[in-house]
Design a protein around this motif. Sequence first.
Motif, PDB file in Angstrom:
ATOM      1  N   ILE A 138      33.262  73.167  33.459  1.00 22.62           N
ATOM      2  CA  ILE A 138      32.525  73.342  32.205  1.00 22.62           C
ATOM      3  C   ILE A 138      31.281  72.463  32.214  1.00 22.62           C
ATOM      4  N   GLU A 139      30.143  73.075  31.984  1.00 25.13           N
ATOM      5  CA  GLU A 139      28.905  72.316  31.915  1.00 25.13           C
ATOM      6  C   GLU A 139      28.851  71.499  30.626  1.00 25.13           C
ATOM      7  N   ASP A 143      22.825  71.292  22.550  1.00 22.24           N
ATOM      8  CA  ASP A 143      22.646  71.646  21.139  1.00 22.24           C
ATOM      9  C   ASP A 143      22.153  73.091  21.019  1.00 22.24           C
ATOM     10  N   GLY A 144      22.742  73.809  20.087  1.00 20.38           N
ATOM     11  CA  GLY A 144      22.322  75.176  19.845  1.00 20.38           C
ATOM     12  C   GLY A 144      23.071  76.223  20.632  1.00 20.38           C
ATOM     13  N   GLU A 145      23.897  75.802  21.611  1.00 19.43           N
ATOM     14  CA  GLU A 145      24.655  76.788  22.371  1.00 19.43           C
ATOM     15  C   GLU A 145      25.883  77.217  21.570  1.00 19.43           C
ATOM     16  N   PRO A 146      26.206  78.495  21.575  1.00 18.53           N
ATOM     17  CA  PRO A 146      27.324  78.980  20.769  1.00 18.53           C
ATOM     18  C   PRO A 146      28.684  78.545  21.280  1.00 18.53           C
ATOM     19  N   GLY A 147      28.832  78.348  22.557  1.00 12.59           N
ATOM     20  CA  GLY A 147      30.123  77.971  23.120  1.00 12.59           C
ATOM     21  C   GLY A 147      29.959  77.351  24.497  1.00 12.59           C
ATOM     22  N   PRO A 148      31.045  76.897  25.111  1.00 13.35           N
ATOM     23  CA  PRO A 148      30.969  76.260  26.424  1.00 13.35           C
ATOM     24  C   PRO A 148      30.452  77.221  27.498  1.00 13.35           C
ATOM     25  N   ARG A 149      29.755  76.658  28.464  1.00  9.64           N
ATOM     26  CA  ARG A 149      29.292  77.412  29.627  1.00  9.64           C
ATOM     27  C   ARG A 149      30.114  76.978  30.839  1.00  9.64           C
ATOM     28  N   VAL A 150      30.682  77.945  31.546  1.00  4.22           N
ATOM     29  CA  VAL A 150      31.492  77.660  32.725  1.00  4.22           C
ATOM     30  C   VAL A 150      30.680  78.013  33.966  1.00  4.22           C
ATOM     31  N   ARG A 167      32.132  80.913  20.873  1.00  7.68           N
ATOM     32  CA  ARG A 167      32.258  79.767  19.975  1.00  7.68           C
ATOM     33  C   ARG A 167      33.738  79.500  19.682  1.00  7.68           C
ATOM     34  N   GLY A 168      34.120  78.233  19.684  1.00 10.97           N
ATOM     35  CA  GLY A 168      35.511  77.865  19.422  1.00 10.97           C
ATOM     36  C   GLY A 168      36.356  77.732  20.668  1.00 10.97           C
ATOM     37  N   ALA A 169      35.809  78.118  21.824  1.00 12.62           N
ATOM     38  CA  ALA A 169      36.553  77.951  23.073  1.00 12.62           C
ATOM     39  C   ALA A 169      36.643  76.468  23.414  1.00 12.62           C
ATOM     40  N   THR A 183      41.371  86.676  38.786  1.00  8.09           N
ATOM     41  CA  THR A 183      40.308  87.625  38.444  1.00  8.09           C
ATOM     42  C   THR A 183      39.630  87.320  37.118  1.00  8.09           C
ATOM     43  N   ALA A 184      40.038  86.255  36.439  1.00  8.31           N
ATOM     44  CA  ALA A 184      39.507  85.968  35.108  1.00  8.31           C
ATOM     45  C   ALA A 184      39.601  84.476  34.826  1.00  8.31           C
ATOM     46  N   ILE A 185      38.917  84.056  33.764  1.00  8.45           N
ATOM     47  CA  ILE A 185      39.051  82.708  33.225  1.00  8.45           C
ATOM     48  C   ILE A 185      39.853  82.803  31.939  1.00  8.45           C
ATOM     49  N   ASP A 186      40.938  82.058  31.851  1.00  5.22           N
ATOM     50  CA  ASP A 186      41.724  81.964  30.633  1.00  5.22           C
ATOM     51  C   ASP A 186      41.277  80.735  29.854  1.00  5.22           C
ATOM     52  N   TYR A 187      41.149  80.879  28.540  1.00  5.26           N
ATOM     53  CA  TYR A 187      40.658  79.768  27.740  1.00  5.26           C
ATOM     54  C   TYR A 187      41.339  79.743  26.373  1.00  5.26           C
ATOM     55  N   ALA A 188      41.484  78.528  25.855  1.00  4.12           N
ATOM     56  CA  ALA A 188      42.021  78.347  24.506  1.00  4.12           C
ATOM     57  C   ALA A 188      40.874  78.426  23.515  1.00  4.12           C
ATOM     58  N   GLN A 189      41.091  79.165  22.418  1.00  2.72           N
ATOM     59  CA  GLN A 189      40.062  79.313  21.397  1.00  2.72           C
ATOM     60  C   GLN A 189      40.676  79.094  20.021  1.00  2.72           C
TER      61      GLN A 189
END
Length: 249
Positions: A138-139, A143-150, A167-169, A183-189
């Motif tokens: 996770i980067e 400020d201003g980003e809606p959610g985390p960037r992976v 947002r909320g992740a 094949t995917a990223i699983d995340y808690a939100q």
Amino acid sequence: VAVAMRSPRFLPGGGLLYTGIDGHLWILQPGGGTTQVARNAHDGSPAPDGRTLVLTLVREGIPHVYRIDPDGRSPVRLSHAPARETAVAPDGSYALYVTASDGRLWKVPLRGGPPVLLSRHPARYPAISPDGRLVAAIEHERDGEPGPRVRIMAADGGDERILELPRGAAASQSGFRFSPDGTAIDYAQTDEAGVGNLWRRPLDGGPDVQITRFAAEPLTGFDWSPDGRTLACLRGGWHGDAYLVRGDW
């Protein structure tokens, strides 16, 4: 099972490795009961042989990444500088860590050898795909980003791309993982009502899929069992409960 914990990780032989509210590293045994592994330690990651753990150990106030036995003996330092946040390749060949000063991602042979810089982009909370070919982290949020960037990259440091989570992740050590099939990223939100669930974002750009259907409490951490059939969830925050959920995912 009620236990104060964070960063739950399944062990190859069963049980969970976790950081307690006391700041020490513990093992929750399959049949119940706990065993302390190391004091002033966190970010524990098990190797697939079941005989090696990688963790952040704080000595004289300085965190470094070590390889130790499951009973806490025979510590060997792996990090070249103060570091934290670990992950171990599924075949046990290498480990990842993040340097504390600049957030750079490093790769080091688990059995010893010089670390190699994997990414210069400041990031946290590395994860490794089940086949060991992909790495994600996770980067630092801006400020201003809606959610985390992976940031997702090849384990040899090439072929980087960005996956933007909603947002909320959760941007935390136990808030995202590769899916069991890689094949995917699983995340808690967590939604606006404070309810947390597990979601799946396909790497091929497909729509997100909701995995759990909890109706209350935040979901602050999770991990998949090695066979991908059992999910360990930490719900309710730092003082929450750990749940084991089994099903066809």
